[in-house]
Motif scaffolding. Sequence first.
Motif, PDB file in Angstrom:
ATOM      1  N   PHE A 230      48.259  42.746  46.344  1.00  0.00           N
ATOM      2  CA  PHE A 230      46.859  42.707  45.941  1.00  0.00           C
ATOM      3  C   PHE A 230      45.997  43.156  47.106  1.00  0.00           C
ATOM      4  N   ILE A 304      44.699  35.028  34.430  1.00  0.00           N
ATOM      5  CA  ILE A 304      45.332  36.330  34.674  1.00  0.00           C
ATOM      6  C   ILE A 304      46.259  36.688  33.525  1.00  0.00           C
ATOM      7  N   SER A 323      40.134  38.475  40.972  1.00  0.00           N
ATOM      8  CA  SER A 323      40.329  37.025  40.900  1.00  0.00           C
ATOM      9  C   SER A 323      39.814  36.389  42.179  1.00  0.00           C
ATOM     10  N   LEU A 329      47.065  34.593  43.579  1.00  0.00           N
ATOM     11  CA  LEU A 329      47.597  35.912  43.933  1.00  0.00           C
ATOM     12  C   LEU A 329      48.771  35.795  44.898  1.00  0.00           C
ATOM     13  N   PHE A 362      45.227  44.501  41.617  1.00  0.00           N
ATOM     14  CA  PHE A 362      44.695  43.147  41.765  1.00  0.00           C
ATOM     15  C   PHE A 362      43.893  43.091  43.056  1.00  0.00           C
TER      16      PHE A 362
END
Length: 526
Positions: A230, A304, A323, A329, A362
Motif C-alpha cells: 500500500f 475493505i 483507508s 493495511l 491501496f
Amino acid sequence: MIMVTHFLRRKVVVFTFVGKEACILILLSVFMIVIPVVEKNPFLGIVFDRKLTFLPHVLQLRKRCEKLLNIIKFLSTTSWGADRTDLLRIYQSVILSRIDYGCEVYGSACSSVLRRLDPIHHSALRICSGSFRTSPVHSLYAICHQMPLHLRRRKLGAQYFRIQSHPNRPVRTLPIPTGLGRLYAARTSNILPFCERMKRSLGDLEISTVQVYHIDFFSFPPWYVPQFSFLNPVSKFAKSTTNPVVFQQIFLSHCTQFCTYSPIFTDGSKTASRVGCGVVFDQNVFSRRLNASCYVLTAELMAIWLALEKIFTLLENTFCIYSDSLSALETLAHPETATRPIASEILCLLARLKARDCEILFCWIPSHVGIHGNELADTAAKSASIELNHPLPYADIKKSLLIYAHSLWQESWDQQIHNKLHSIQPLLKLWPVVPVRMLDVKLNRLRIGLTRLTHKYLLFGERCPACTTCHVNLTVHHILVECPVFSNHRSRFFSSVSLNIRDLVGERPHQHIFAFLRAIGIFNFL
C-alpha cells in the motif's frame, strides 16, 4: 449365588444371579486373553471411572496440587520472598494450569465433587497475598484478581465456542437426542452434556445465531504467497504536529498523480452500542451494521471487503482504495501473521479481481483531517442501520465471552456489601503491587481488614479486642480513621483529620501510610 458362563467366539459373557436379581457382566477377550474390567482408567491425563463421577480424577488432582503448593510456600517468605505478581504467575503456570486442563470434561461432575478443588485455590491465593486463614474467600479473589473456580470453568467452557470455527469437529452441532432431552427436563438434578450446558450459560449473550469464520488452512497453495502493498504519501509527517491543510494538499497531489484511478473511501467505526463500516464511491455511500462484538479492526477490514464486493459489479478496472486504518493495511500486508480470517478472504478477492485484469491500489490517509471522502465514509459507518449477515472471527467473539465472564464475577462481588474490602475496591480490577514483599503483605491485610492485631482472637479462641479509649471493637477502620488517640498523627502524616480509608489503602495507597503505622506502634503487629 449361581453363575453361568457362556463362551462366544470373541467374548465371554458371565451371568451372575444373586437372589432374584441378575447382573450381566460382559468380558471382552482378544485371542482368548480376557481384558480385565477396572473401576477407573486414565486417558490423556484424565481419570475416567465407571460411573463418570470423576471423583477419582479430582482426588488425584487435589493430591498432586497439594504437593505443588510447597513451591509457592517456600518462595513466599515475608522477609525475602517473591512479590505477589511472581507468586501468582508460578501458581498459574504450575498448579492452576493442571486444574484447568480437561475441565470441559470433568466439569460434568456434581458440585460437591468439584468443590474439593476449591481449598487448593484458596490456599494458593492466601499464600500469594500473605492473608490469614480467616480471610474471606471473596476478598482473596478480589485482592489477587483471580476468579472463583466455578466461574473459571464456565469461562473456559465458553471459550470452547471456538469449535464453531472448525466445521469438521464432531461436537460442533451435536444435539441431545429427543429421548434424553425429555429425561433431562424431567430430572433437573441430572447434569446436562457439555454442549448443552454451554448453550444455556451463553444464552444471555445471544451469540447462538452468530456465524463464526471457518478456519481454512488451505486458502492459498503453499507455492503461492499473496503479495500486498500500500502507498503512504504522508509517512514523513506526524499527525500530532502537522497542520490538517498539509495532509489535504498531499492528498490532492496524490489524486492528481493517480487521476486515472477511481477513488474509493472505506472506514470502520465502533462505539459503545454500535459497530459499522462505510464505503464511499463516486458520491455513492454504502454502509452496513456489524455485530456489537466486533473489534474496530474487523470493522475496517469489513469495509475493505465490502468495497471489493462492490468492485465486482462495476465495469471499470482501475481503483484506488483509501483507508484511514494503518493496522488493517498492515494486517493485509502480512497474511502469514494475521489471525483474522477476513484478511485471507480479502486477499482471495484481490486474486480474483487481478484475474479479471483489475488494477487496485491501496493508500493510507490520516483520519479527521478534512478529507471529504473519508469524512463521508466515517459518517456512514457511524450511522449504519442495515445489518450485514456475515461470519465473525472467533477472536472478536472471545472478547465478548471474557467480558461476560467478568460481569458474572462482578455481580457476585457486588453482593458482598458487608465485606470490608468491598468498600475499598468496589470494582474488580488488577491493582498495582508493592514490590517489597513485607509491605505488600501488610497492605493486603489492611485492605482485607484482618490483621494479627485485630483478628488474632479467632485463631486462639479469645474475645474480640477492644479499643481502650473508645471501648469499641478494635478494627482496621477504627485505627486508621476513627480513633481520636491518633488524631495528631493523622494531621502530621496525612495533613488531615477527616480521612477516607480508600485514600489511605486504596488503589494508590498514601505514601506515608507505613510511616503512620510505625509512629503509632502497630506496624509490627499487622
